[in-house]
Design a protein around this motif. Structure first.
Motif, PDB file in Angstrom:
ATOM      1  N   VAL A  40       0.895  -1.128  -0.065  1.00  0.00           N
ATOM      2  CA  VAL A  40      -0.114  -0.038   0.043  1.00  0.00           C
ATOM      3  C   VAL A  40       0.964   1.170   0.009  1.00  0.00           C
ATOM      4  O   VAL A  40       0.319   2.183  -0.801  1.00  0.00           O
ATOM      5  CB  VAL A  40      -0.967   0.098   1.242  1.00  0.00           C
ATOM      6  N   VAL A  43       2.439   2.048  -3.411  1.00  0.00           N
ATOM      7  CA  VAL A  43       1.522   2.646  -4.398  1.00  0.00           C
ATOM      8  C   VAL A  43       1.199   4.157  -3.971  1.00  0.00           C
ATOM      9  O   VAL A  43       1.037   4.836  -4.735  1.00  0.00           O
ATOM     10  CB  VAL A  43       0.442   1.802  -4.336  1.00  0.00           C
ATOM     11  N   LEU A  44       0.975   4.189  -2.638  1.00  0.00           N
ATOM     12  CA  LEU A  44       0.556   5.621  -2.092  1.00  0.00           C
ATOM     13  C   LEU A  44       1.672   6.632  -2.514  1.00  0.00           C
ATOM     14  O   LEU A  44       1.302   7.796  -2.654  1.00  0.00           O
ATOM     15  CB  LEU A  44       0.093   5.488  -0.656  1.00  0.00           C
ATOM     16  N   LEU A  47       1.738   8.683  -5.315  1.00  0.00           N
ATOM     17  CA  LEU A  47       0.440   9.428  -5.458  1.00  0.00           C
ATOM     18  C   LEU A  47       0.296  10.673  -4.524  1.00  0.00           C
ATOM     19  O   LEU A  47      -0.263  11.499  -4.735  1.00  0.00           O
ATOM     20  CB  LEU A  47      -0.846   8.242  -5.203  1.00  0.00           C
ATOM     21  N   GLY A 263      -4.889   4.153  -3.781  1.00  0.00           N
ATOM     22  CA  GLY A 263      -3.539   3.456  -3.038  1.00  0.00           C
ATOM     23  C   GLY A 263      -3.895   2.105  -2.276  1.00  0.00           C
ATOM     24  O   GLY A 263      -3.166   1.162  -2.452  1.00  0.00           O
ATOM     25  N   GLY A 267      -2.572  -1.274  -3.841  1.00  0.00           N
ATOM     26  CA  GLY A 267      -1.621  -1.967  -2.929  1.00  0.00           C
ATOM     27  C   GLY A 267      -2.207  -3.353  -2.436  1.00  0.00           C
ATOM     28  O   GLY A 267      -1.342  -4.287  -2.521  1.00  0.00           O
TER      29      GLY A 267
END
Length: 287
Positions: A40, A43-44, A47, A263, A267
């Motif tokens: 997670v 991915v976050l 962003l 996210g 994730g």
């Protein structure tokens, strides 16, 4: 009775299979929650970086119609202007779009798109369909100033375009002078036709108009329309015309909640691929 007992057993078996599957799923998640958090976060991070960098930025756009050249030429010029902007050469940007260096630093991105949203520098069509200029800024108080500067850059941004504009203005002046001479000559011809018409009518009232008079009047009307068109172009000599001003600007960043959901979902997908496919595959090879 036996048939009902079998159906009950099947339902009971399906129920316990579902419970067992969910239990294994939760147990696996608890054991590998660290991997889920890592996925997670991976991915976050980009962003969130994009969110905080665009949190105080604005985007605007305007639509352009044009009389000459092709969309790709304008797209190439916008691409080069954006390249200078990404290299932070604000002095050149300020010179090209006629703003102060401080204002140039407020610009973040400039790009050209056709009406389909495709990159303008890759559009090889030769029709006269309008195109769109998008740009991002840090301050939304001078939106129209950037628009005017970009249009001026596209229209007279180098010596060739400046000389071309001067040549076109000289051609307009010469053509207008020629049309005035032709209209003066036609006026004399019409005056002569009117005298002939009057003399002919006095001799023979039933005789038609002199031949060629209608064509002279039609030619005179065409010259008059062309004169009006040239006079319009002289008052508006630019090649580019804005049909949709960049008056309203909108925030460039996405919603924080939307990015958080993206996210979490992204994730979780990476986590599922890692825990249920990649790691078991590696263990299977080791055995």
């Amino acid at each position: 009775m036996e048939q009902q007992s079998k159906q009950s057993t099947n339902k009971e078996g399906l129920y316990y299979n579902i419970i067992r599957f969910l239990h294994e799923l939760i147990t696996t998640f608890r054991k590998n929650i660290g991997w889920w958090l890592v996925c997670v976060v991976i991915v976050l991070l980009p962003l969130m970086k994009n969110y905080f960098s665009n949190r105080n930025t604005y985007k605007a756009s305007f639509t352009v119609v044009y009389d000459e050249l092709f969309r790709k030429i304008y797209g190439d010029r916008l691409y080069k202007l954006n390249t200078l902007l990404q290299k932070k050469e604000y002095g050149k940007i300020a010179e090209f779009i006629h703003v102060t260096p401080e204002r140039a630093k407020n610009l973040i991105k400039i790009e050209g798109k056709n009406i389909l949203g495709e990159d303008l520098s890759k559009d090889l069509n030769t029709d006269r369909v309008p195109f769109i200029v998008n740009y991002m800024v840090k301050d939304s108080t001078n939106i129209l100033e950037y628009q005017d500067g970009i249009v001026k850059f596209l229209e007279t941004g180098n010596a060739f375009l400046q000389d071309r504009k001067k040549l076109k203005e000289a051609e307009f002046a010469d053509e207008l002078k020629f049309i005035d001479e032709q209209l003066s000559t036609i006026d004399s011809m019409k005056h002569r036709y009117n005298l002939e018409l009057l003399a002919t009518y006095n001799k023979n009232p039933d005789k038609n108009n002199p031949e060629g008079k209608s064509s002279v009047f039609e030619f005179s009307l065409e010259l008059y329309k062309r004169k009006q068109e040239i006079m319009r172009k002289q008052t508006m000599p630019q090649n580019l015309y804005i049909v949709d001003d960049a008056i309203v600007s909108t925030a460039a960043g996405n919603s924080f909640i939307v990015l958080l959901l993206i996210g979490l979902v992204g994730g979780s997908l990476i986590y599922a691929l890692l825990v249920y496919l990649l790691i078991p595959a590696i263990k299977f090879r080791e055995e």
